[in-house]
Design an enzyme around this catalytic site. Sequence first.
Site, PDB file in Angstrom:
ATOM      1  CE  LYS A 134      13.034  10.409   6.531  1.00 34.48           C
ATOM      2  NZ  LYS A 134      12.721  11.690   6.925  1.00 34.48           N
ATOM      3  CG  ASP A 157      15.533  13.049   5.195  1.00 31.45           C
ATOM      4  OD1 ASP A 157      14.636  13.619   6.007  1.00 31.45           O
ATOM      5  OD2 ASP A 157      16.525  12.481   5.377  1.00 31.45           O
TER       6      ASP A 157
HETATM    7  P1  NDP Z   1      20.118  17.745   2.072  1.00 26.67           P
HETATM    8  O1  NDP Z   1      20.526  16.723   1.212  1.00 26.67           O
HETATM    9  O2  NDP Z   1      19.531  18.924   1.250  1.00 26.67           O
HETATM   10  O3  NDP Z   1      21.183  18.548   2.718  1.00 26.67           O
HETATM   11  C1  NDP Z   1      21.881  17.588   3.542  1.00 26.67           C
HETATM   12  C2  NDP Z   1      23.125  18.265   4.258  1.00 26.67           C
HETATM   13  O4  NDP Z   1      23.632  17.689   5.268  1.00 26.67           O
HETATM   14  C3  NDP Z   1      24.497  18.713   3.126  1.00 26.67           C
HETATM   15  O5  NDP Z   1      25.159  19.748   3.322  1.00 26.67           O
HETATM   16  C4  NDP Z   1      25.179  17.226   3.494  1.00 26.67           C
HETATM   17  O6  NDP Z   1      26.466  17.324   2.837  1.00 26.67           O
HETATM   18  C5  NDP Z   1      25.032  17.235   4.982  1.00 26.67           C
HETATM   19  N1  NDP Z   1      25.281  15.863   5.435  1.00 26.67           N
HETATM   20  C6  NDP Z   1      24.614  14.858   4.988  1.00 26.67           C
HETATM   21  N2  NDP Z   1      24.825  13.442   5.570  1.00 26.67           N
HETATM   22  C7  NDP Z   1      25.879  14.175   6.100  1.00 26.67           C
HETATM   23  C8  NDP Z   1      26.861  13.170   6.994  1.00 26.67           C
HETATM   24  N3  NDP Z   1      26.776  12.074   7.245  1.00 26.67           N
HETATM   25  N4  NDP Z   1      27.837  13.896   7.609  1.00 26.67           N
HETATM   26  C9  NDP Z   1      28.004  15.412   7.711  1.00 26.67           C
HETATM   27  N5  NDP Z   1      26.987  15.968   6.724  1.00 26.67           N
HETATM   28  C10 NDP Z   1      26.321  15.437   6.077  1.00 26.67           C
HETATM   29  O7  NDP Z   1      19.163  17.335   3.179  1.00 26.67           O
HETATM   30  P2  NDP Z   1      18.113  18.297   4.176  1.00 26.67           P
HETATM   31  O8  NDP Z   1      18.578  19.609   4.321  1.00 26.67           O
HETATM   32  O9  NDP Z   1      16.700  18.123   3.539  1.00 26.67           O
HETATM   33  O10 NDP Z   1      18.127  17.492   5.239  1.00 26.67           O
HETATM   34  C11 NDP Z   1      19.154  17.955   6.400  1.00 26.67           C
HETATM   35  C12 NDP Z   1      18.576  17.292   7.691  1.00 26.67           C
HETATM   36  O11 NDP Z   1      17.134  17.960   7.801  1.00 26.67           O
HETATM   37  C13 NDP Z   1      18.380  15.664   7.847  1.00 26.67           C
HETATM   38  O12 NDP Z   1      18.588  15.191   9.068  1.00 26.67           O
HETATM   39  C14 NDP Z   1      16.752  15.476   7.629  1.00 26.67           C
HETATM   40  O13 NDP Z   1      16.335  14.266   8.096  1.00 26.67           O
HETATM   41  C15 NDP Z   1      16.107  16.707   8.331  1.00 26.67           C
HETATM   42  N6  NDP Z   1      14.955  17.064   7.920  1.00 26.67           N
HETATM   43  C16 NDP Z   1      14.609  17.398   6.556  1.00 26.67           C
HETATM   44  C17 NDP Z   1      13.533  17.738   6.187  1.00 26.67           C
HETATM   45  C18 NDP Z   1      13.156  18.271   4.841  1.00 26.67           C
HETATM   46  O14 NDP Z   1      11.986  18.780   4.689  1.00 26.67           O
HETATM   47  N7  NDP Z   1      13.863  18.380   3.832  1.00 26.67           N
HETATM   48  C19 NDP Z   1      12.321  17.883   7.231  1.00 26.67           C
HETATM   49  C20 NDP Z   1      12.616  17.570   8.390  1.00 26.67           C
HETATM   50  C21 NDP Z   1      14.013  17.209   8.866  1.00 26.67           C
HETATM   51  P3  NDP Z   1      27.030  16.765   1.935  1.00 26.67           P
HETATM   52  O15 NDP Z   1      26.533  17.286   0.610  1.00 26.67           O
HETATM   53  O16 NDP Z   1      28.553  16.508   1.922  1.00 26.67           O
HETATM   54  O17 NDP Z   1      26.177  15.377   1.980  1.00 26.67           O
HETATM   55  O1  2IT Z   2      12.022  14.426   8.552  1.00 29.29           O
HETATM   56  C1  2IT Z   2      11.152  14.992   8.045  1.00 29.29           C
HETATM   57  O2  2IT Z   2       9.989  15.695   8.631  1.00 29.29           O
HETATM   58  C2  2IT Z   2      11.125  15.090   6.556  1.00 29.29           C
HETATM   59  N1  2IT Z   2      11.982  14.716   5.935  1.00 29.29           N
HETATM   60  C3  2IT Z   2       9.826  15.664   5.759  1.00 29.29           C
HETATM   61  C4  2IT Z   2       8.518  14.769   5.347  1.00 29.29           C
HETATM   62  C5  2IT Z   2       7.595  15.005   4.644  1.00 29.29           C
HETATM   63  O3  2IT Z   2       6.733  14.202   4.402  1.00 29.29           O
HETATM   64  O4  2IT Z   2       7.320  16.293   4.421  1.00 29.29           O
END
Ligand code: NDP
Ligand code: 2IT
Length: 446
Positions: free
Chosen positions: A126, A166
Amino acid sequence: MDPRVEQFMAQIIAKNAHENEFHQAVQEVAESLIPYIEENPKYKHAKVLERIAEPERVILFRVPWLDDKGEIQINKGYRIEMNSAIGPYKGGMRFHPTVNLSILKFLAFEQVLKNSLTTLPMGGGKGGSDFDPKGKSDNEVMRFCQSLMTELCKHIGANTDVPAGDIGVGGREIGYMFGQYKRIRNEFVGVLTGKGREYGGSLIRPEATGYGAVYFAEEMLKTRGDSFEGKVVTVSGSGNVAQFATEKVNQLGGKVVTLSDSAGYIHDPNGIDAEKLAYVMDLKNVKRGRIKEYADKFGCEYYEGKRPWEIKCEVALPCATQNEINEEDAKTLVSNGCFVVSEGANMPSVPEAVEVYIENKILYGPGKAANAGGVAVSGLEMSQNSLRLSWTREEVDQRLHQIMKDIHATCEKYGKDSDGFINYVNGANIGGFVKVAEAMLAQGAV
Ligand code: NDP
Ligand code: 2IT
């Protein structure tokens, strides 16, 4: 607490002072694994648990960049190369002002077990930066990404370490980082995943995490002869994962009634249908606006500074960030009739909230199982890049769906209690561990 876990955690805390999120993630895994390791002493003698809790390598560097006013800004850049026992390091990059070593180490630690669960050959890593993309121009984001990759490109590679997105890192950032890697290293390879379709990205990668979390919830529902049809669903976040979780719930006949961002949440009792979701995608991905604007546009309630867990639902999909469901929230969810929690985000539930789920025997899919669809399709993107081929939407989606079913089966195999209740926490932790541990035993003291 089990005294063996207590003793193990005392060492972890002493060696990794002040890294609270890392302690939290390790403790949850230790609670599942220590009893299992006692029954399988080969892992104990080889100190596999102690080894997987120490990163193979941590890279920390300066990221200087010029803002639009011509002023120099300085951020920190990180890459945690956690474990390469079963494949190249693999995991996302997070750009958010809260990013620190503790958060990235918890994410890298969970990634090792998650990637193992996908059945694909990927180690765990990560990275990220305390850079805040909010309010920055495209040019500023580009200059930042280029500067970060100027250093990071020395440490990663298609067979070494393959970053992805992420929080705060989506298609735009991956594009800028890929362009800089290619320019410096003079090679067009699959060194990042989540790329645009035109230059090696996989179809369904944007959708994969959200779709996967819903497929996982669907498998959990099936164990009780149930489905998404007619279910009221609360979703937190409004980014990549939240958007595509909402899309898949709609396709399966459920109704999503909330979305949020770090400022508050919207409650739309009529449901966020395909048309409203298209508005959210434009608002968040193109205009980069706030979720409050949804309430203004569609005339529903907006709750400033609050999280959606007070809204009555049957299924909750936390898709924002770590520790966004506390013990009180979990109790509220359960007392309102919520019986499915499938984590799109990483570690969104505090340990006390997880206890509430387990005590009440609800269907609880922890992040490392439920959100593994994203990295699984990243693995499929790596395969396609190696083959220099691209598969159709249907093919990738079908593989994703099968992987989520297989992860569910693994959790059931390793997590079923004597009364038939599936403890998905134990299932995911033990199921993910076994393959990594066997590979480490085979490779000796490395
Ligand atoms: P994005 O940046 O696309 O979206 C993040 C969302 O979460 C936004 O709505 C953001 O709001 C909100 N957010 C972020 N930080 C905070 C905080 N501290 N408090 C409240 N709201 C918050 O990210 P993703 O959708 O990609 O990721 C969301 C989650 O999913 C994370 O935990 C990530 O680790 C996990 N994840 C993502 C993967 C991926 O493929 N993208 C894979 C597996 C897990 P704001 O815009 O106001 O910051
Ligand atoms: O938390 C996660 O699994 C991710 N943000 C995706 C990682 C990846 O390599 O696609």
